[in-house]
Design a protein around this motif. Structure first.
Motif, short mmCIF file in Angstrom:
data_model
loop_
_atom_site.label_atom_id
_atom_site.label_comp_id
_atom_site.label_asym_id
_atom_site.label_seq_id
_atom_site.Cartn_x
_atom_site.Cartn_y
_atom_site.Cartn_z
N ARG A 5 0.91 2.63 -9.78
CA ARG A 5 2.17 3.29 -9.45
C ARG A 5 2.94 3.57 -10.73
O ARG A 5 3.09 2.70 -11.59
CB ARG A 5 2.98 2.39 -8.52
CG ARG A 5 4.41 2.88 -8.31
CD ARG A 5 5.15 1.99 -7.34
NE ARG A 5 6.57 2.32 -7.33
CZ ARG A 5 7.43 1.81 -6.48
NH1 ARG A 5 7.02 0.94 -5.59
NH2 ARG A 5 8.69 2.13 -6.52
N ASN A 6 3.45 4.79 -10.84
CA ASN A 6 4.16 5.21 -12.05
C ASN A 6 5.57 5.63 -11.66
O ASN A 6 5.76 6.61 -10.97
CB ASN A 6 3.43 6.38 -12.70
CG ASN A 6 4.14 6.88 -13.95
OD1 ASN A 6 5.06 6.25 -14.43
ND2 ASN A 6 3.70 8.02 -14.44
N THR A 7 6.54 4.86 -12.12
CA THR A 7 7.93 5.21 -11.85
C THR A 7 8.65 5.63 -13.13
O THR A 7 9.85 5.78 -13.14
CB THR A 7 8.68 4.04 -11.20
OG1 THR A 7 8.60 2.90 -12.07
CG2 THR A 7 8.08 3.68 -9.87
N ARG A 299 -8.02 7.61 -3.48
CA ARG A 299 -8.82 7.26 -4.66
C ARG A 299 -10.06 8.16 -4.71
O ARG A 299 -10.46 8.73 -3.69
CB ARG A 299 -9.25 5.79 -4.59
CG ARG A 299 -10.04 5.46 -3.33
CD ARG A 299 -10.28 3.96 -3.19
NE ARG A 299 -11.11 3.67 -2.03
CZ ARG A 299 -10.65 3.54 -0.80
NH1 ARG A 299 -9.35 3.66 -0.56
NH2 ARG A 299 -11.48 3.28 0.20
N PRO A 300 -10.66 8.30 -5.87
CA PRO A 300 -11.84 9.16 -5.97
C PRO A 300 -12.93 8.76 -4.98
O PRO A 300 -13.23 7.58 -4.82
CB PRO A 300 -12.30 8.95 -7.42
CG PRO A 300 -11.07 8.55 -8.15
CD PRO A 300 -10.29 7.71 -7.18
N GLU A 373 8.16 11.90 1.97
CA GLU A 373 7.17 12.62 1.16
C GLU A 373 7.27 12.21 -0.30
O GLU A 373 8.35 12.09 -0.85
CB GLU A 373 7.41 14.13 1.30
CG GLU A 373 6.32 14.99 0.69
CD GLU A 373 6.50 16.47 1.03
OE1 GLU A 373 5.52 17.22 0.91
OE2 GLU A 373 7.63 16.87 1.41
N GLU A 374 6.09 12.02 -0.90
CA GLU A 374 5.97 11.78 -2.34
C GLU A 374 4.85 12.65 -2.89
O GLU A 374 4.00 13.14 -2.14
CB GLU A 374 5.66 10.30 -2.64
CG GLU A 374 6.68 9.30 -2.15
CD GLU A 374 7.93 9.23 -3.01
OE1 GLU A 374 8.08 10.05 -3.95
OE2 GLU A 374 8.78 8.35 -2.74
N ASN A 375 4.85 12.85 -4.20
CA ASN A 375 3.82 13.64 -4.87
C ASN A 375 2.98 12.73 -5.75
O ASN A 375 3.54 11.90 -6.49
CB ASN A 375 4.44 14.74 -5.72
CG ASN A 375 5.24 15.75 -4.91
OD1 ASN A 375 6.02 16.52 -5.47
ND2 ASN A 375 5.09 15.77 -3.60
N ILE A 376 1.64 12.88 -5.69
CA ILE A 376 0.74 11.99 -6.42
C ILE A 376 -0.35 12.79 -7.13
O ILE A 376 -0.63 13.94 -6.78
CB ILE A 376 0.10 10.95 -5.49
CG1 ILE A 376 -0.85 11.64 -4.47
CG2 ILE A 376 1.15 10.12 -4.77
CD1 ILE A 376 -1.71 10.67 -3.68
N ILE A 377 -0.96 12.15 -8.11
CA ILE A 377 -2.12 12.69 -8.80
C ILE A 377 -3.26 11.67 -8.64
O ILE A 377 -3.02 10.46 -8.73
CB ILE A 377 -1.82 12.94 -10.30
CG1 ILE A 377 -3.07 13.32 -11.08
CG2 ILE A 377 -1.18 11.73 -10.95
CD1 ILE A 377 -3.58 14.68 -10.80
N ALA A 383 -4.60 6.44 -7.28
CA ALA A 383 -3.48 7.38 -7.26
C ALA A 383 -2.40 6.95 -8.25
O ALA A 383 -2.26 5.76 -8.59
CB ALA A 383 -2.90 7.47 -5.87
N ARG A 384 -1.63 7.93 -8.71
CA ARG A 384 -0.47 7.68 -9.56
C ARG A 384 0.66 8.58 -9.07
O ARG A 384 0.45 9.75 -8.78
CB ARG A 384 -0.81 7.97 -11.02
CG ARG A 384 0.36 7.79 -11.97
CD ARG A 384 -0.11 7.76 -13.43
NE ARG A 384 -0.78 9.00 -13.80
CZ ARG A 384 -0.16 10.07 -14.28
NH1 ARG A 384 1.15 10.09 -14.42
NH2 ARG A 384 -0.85 11.14 -14.63
#
Length: 398
Positions: A5-7, A299-300, A373-377, A383-384
């Motif tokens: 998780r990236n905040t 996840r991949p 809703e959130e946006n992830i990569i 996920a991040r």
């Protein structure tokens, strides 16, 4: 959420535009797929596809008068077939073969020039790819496409929408930097919003102020900014903002698709004014935990269906009466919503570089919805977050 998780805030503002190497890599990936699918060329006519391969970024697409075309050949660089008015702008891109006509010319608005250009290409397979599938359209009159098809009768026209979708689903580091940056700007504006709004304002007033804050922070545009509100909940998430006055006991949702350098963020935040019911608080907690579950599943190698199941299990256990949105997330990038969709029917596998929205939503009482809703990569390790995580408790505006 996991340790991935990236905040944190995004790095410095990314430079605008892309170097030629970015487009060379996109072109090479497209041509590899074209060889595999036995296509001699791709014909593109919509803004995102033309920009994806050329870098031509103009607001002039808002005018419906003139068509614009880009041809991606099996060998060599793309060829632009465009109205004369766009020559200098296209010449500033990495392309060097630009052919023009004096548009608008309704009797032959580039069709003859386009047909001649395609016909002159070297031909190996006799097949032309045109996006014709889901979430695509042709940006030219139907009668012009019929004329073009007649002129190109020797070619088999094939739907290349899956090819384009596959290419655009996986973002480059430079694309991700832009999406992260606009997510960061929108996150900061959302975090500042409780200090700027109060009951007695209308949805429209709150959203206008929010949009101005986004622009002051460096966003380019907020073409998608909606809201919904109501006593102890809301029942609509695609209309508004309206002139409805926010009162004590209301719940307000604001959802924004805001852009930087042609790339979107897309996420929402919920706010309560004064006291709300325990049922509404529990609904917020449920969609928040569902987002966590979707994040953990992203996840991949996992599929979009895996994400949907993980989120729906939480929603169902939390008392969801249903979900009438049709999906619980989607791809994100040059368009507000891109394919694929997070549904229980989509087995698209996740790969590093895929950018998604997680958007669990539920009807928790008759006429009451709660959506988050959130946006992830997707990274090699899971996920991040690109957006900064919402408050774990429903924010209360006194």
């Amino acid at each position: 959420m996991t340790a991935d998780r990236n905040t944190s805030r995004a790095s410095a503002t990314p430079p605008r535009g892309f170097p030629p190497q970015e487009f060379e890599q996109r072109l090479a990936a497209a041509q590899a797929q074209m060889r595999a699918q036995r296509l001699d060329a791709l014909l593109l006519s919509t803004e995102p596809e033309v920009r994806y391969f050329s870098g031509f970024h103009s607001q002039f697409w808002e005018s419906p008068t003139r068509p614009w075309f880009l041809i991606v050949p099996l060998e060599g660089k793309p060829v632009a077939v465009i109205p004369e008015i766009g020559l200098s702008g296209m010449a500033a891109t990495w392309l060097d073969d630009i052919r023009t006509w004096p548009a608008p010319r309704p009797e032959d608005d580039g069709i003859s020039l386009l047909a001649e250009t395609i016909t002159a290409l070297s031909r190996r397979y006799g097949r032309l790819g045109v996006p014709m599938g889901h979430e695509t359209f042709l940006r030219l009159p139907l009668q012009d496409f019929q004329k073009l098809s007649t002129r190109l009768a020797a070619l088999e026209i094939i739907d290349c929408a899956p090819l384009i979708r596959q290419l655009r689903f996986i973002k480059s580091p430079a694309e991700i930097a832009r999406i992260h940056h606009i997510c960061d700007l929108a996150s900061a504006a959302f975090e500042n919003l409780p200090q700027r709004m109060h009951s007695g304002q209308s949805e429209r007033e709150i959203c206008q102020d929010f949009r101005m804050d986004l622009l002051r922070r460096g966003a380019d545009n907020s073409p998608y900014l909606i809201s919904g509100s109501g006593p102890d909940g809301y029942d609509n998430i695609i209309m508004g903002p309206s002139d409805r006055i926010i009162e004590q006991g209301d719940v307000l949702i604001i959802d924004t698709g805001t852009t930087f350098d042609g790339y979107f963020c897309d996420f929402d935040r919920n706010f309560a004014f004064g006291k709300v019911s325990d049922l509404t608080r529990r609904a917020y907690d449920t969609v928040y935990r569902a987002t966590d579950a979707g994040f953990a599943a992203a996840r991949p190698g996992a599929t979009l269906r895996d994400i949907w199941v993980a989120m729906w299990n939480i929603l169902e256990a939390g008392g969801a009466l249903g979900n009438d949105v049709g999906r619980m997330g989607h791809g994100l990038g040059m368009q507000l919503t891109e394919g694929p969709s997070v549904t229980d029917r989509d087995d698209t596998p996740l790969r590093p570089g895929a950018v998604l929205t997680l958007e669990p939503g539920m009807t928790y009482a008759p006429g009451k919805q709660m959506v988050h809703e959130e946006n992830i990569i997707i990274t090699e390790n899971g996920a991040r977050l690109l957006s900064r995580r919402a408050s774990p408790e429903l924010p209360i505006i006194s």
